[in-house]
Design a protein around this motif. Structure first.
Motif, mmCIF file in Angstrom:
data_model
loop_
_atom_site.group_PDB
_atom_site.id
_atom_site.type_symbol
_atom_site.label_atom_id
_atom_site.label_comp_id
_atom_site.label_asym_id
_atom_site.label_seq_id
_atom_site.Cartn_x
_atom_site.Cartn_y
_atom_site.Cartn_z
ATOM 1 N N SER A 20 0.827 -1.212 0.000
ATOM 2 C CA SER A 20 0.000 0.000 0.000
ATOM 3 C C SER A 20 0.861 1.261 0.000
ATOM 4 O O SER A 20 0.538 2.250 -0.682
ATOM 5 C CB SER A 20 -0.936 -0.002 1.204
ATOM 6 O OG SER A 20 -0.190 -0.082 2.420
ATOM 7 N N ALA A 29 -2.321 1.795 -8.241
ATOM 8 C CA ALA A 29 -3.167 1.021 -7.338
ATOM 9 C C ALA A 29 -2.376 -0.141 -6.737
ATOM 10 O O ALA A 29 -1.475 -0.675 -7.386
ATOM 11 C CB ALA A 29 -4.380 0.475 -8.089
ATOM 12 N N THR A 32 -2.075 -3.055 -8.927
ATOM 13 C CA THR A 32 -1.094 -2.921 -10.009
ATOM 14 C C THR A 32 0.277 -3.393 -9.550
ATOM 15 O O THR A 32 0.991 -4.080 -10.284
ATOM 16 C CB THR A 32 -1.018 -1.456 -10.491
ATOM 17 O OG1 THR A 32 -2.300 -1.059 -10.984
ATOM 18 C CG2 THR A 32 0.020 -1.287 -11.587
#
Length: 261
Positions: A20, A29, A32
């Motif tokens: 994250s 993201a 991704t």
């Protein structure tokens, strides 16, 4: 007094970037990041002391490279191949591969630009035909001139067979005819002779690529036609010879062009 510890100094802090955190800093993201790792585009994550999967700071550079490579049209497979070669490849050889890819990509873009230019001229011809007449208040429907005027290659209907034995079906033949007529419209001069047509065209790379591709495609369906392409610094001359294919040159190049001397 209450003492608050910053999250970056809490016990068990992670030495590295979690998925994250990496995604947030790279502007992508989290899914991704995971996909790129599975595809071999990112160096694999490692396990930190607390068990979390983390990436090194170098993953940010890898993500930036992926973004730039995608920007020039490289596929993820091509990018993965380059990334895999980094640890053992010399910069000279990797740059040579990049230059080869870019050279091929530029040729593709030029070809696409030339084809779009031809298509633009076809659309302009349709627009000119629609603008040339005022139909008035008459009813529109099947068989109306509005329908016929949308044909990119007027005069060639879907039921008309090619009199010279072309192997293309009627729809493909109409499209090919439109391409040749668009090419003739781009010529600075077009001359017709008995079984011969000669076009003088701009000698820019886009036009050269488009003409070469069109000649190759025509040879495949009309093997009796011959094409001679002469390129100089100032212009390009295309000579089409089709002495045994009656009707081919009459269809591709209107008879209103000057005769060869």
């Amino acid at each position: 007094m209450t003492l608050k510890l910053s999250s970056r100094f809490t016990l068990g802090a992670v030495d590295g970037l979690r998925v994250s955190e990496l995604a947030e800093r790279a502007g992508v993201a989290p899914s991704t990041v995971r996909f790129y790792e599975r595809a071999g585009l990112l160096s694999p994550a490692r396990r930190a002391a607390n068990g979390y999967r983390v990436f090194d700071e170098s993953a940010l550079d890898e993500l930036a490279f992926i973004s730039r490579a995608k920007g020039i049209g490289m596929s993820l497979e091509d990018i993965a191949d380059l990334v895999a070669s980094w640890p053992v490849g010399e910069c000279r050889s990797l740059q040579a591969r990049l230059r080869a890819y870019l050279g091929g990509r530029i040729s593709q873009v030029r070809q696409q630009a030339a084809e779009m230019g031809m298509f633009e001229r076809q659309l302009q011809a349709v627009l000119d035909r629609l603008s040339a007449r005022d139909p008035g208040p008459e009813h529109c429907g099947r068989g109306c001139i509005c329908e016929a005027d949308l044909d990119l290659a007027p005069g060639q209907t879907s039921a008309d067979p090619a009199p010279w034995g072309c192997s293309l079906d009627s729809d493909a033949l109409a499209s090919r005819t439109a391409q040749w007529r668009a090419l003739a419209a781009a010529a600075t001069s077009t001359e017709r002779g008995s079984g011969t047509a000669r076009l003088m065209l701009p000698a820019d790379p886009e036009m050269i690529a488009a003409v070469a591709a069109l000649c190759a495609a025509e040879t495949a369906c009309c093997p009796h036609a011959r094409f001679l392409l002469e390129v100089t610094a100032g212009h390009m001359i295309l000579t089409v010879e089709a002495p045994s294919t009656t009707g081919l040159l009459d269809t591709l190049f209107p008879a209103s062009t000057p005769s060869l001397r």
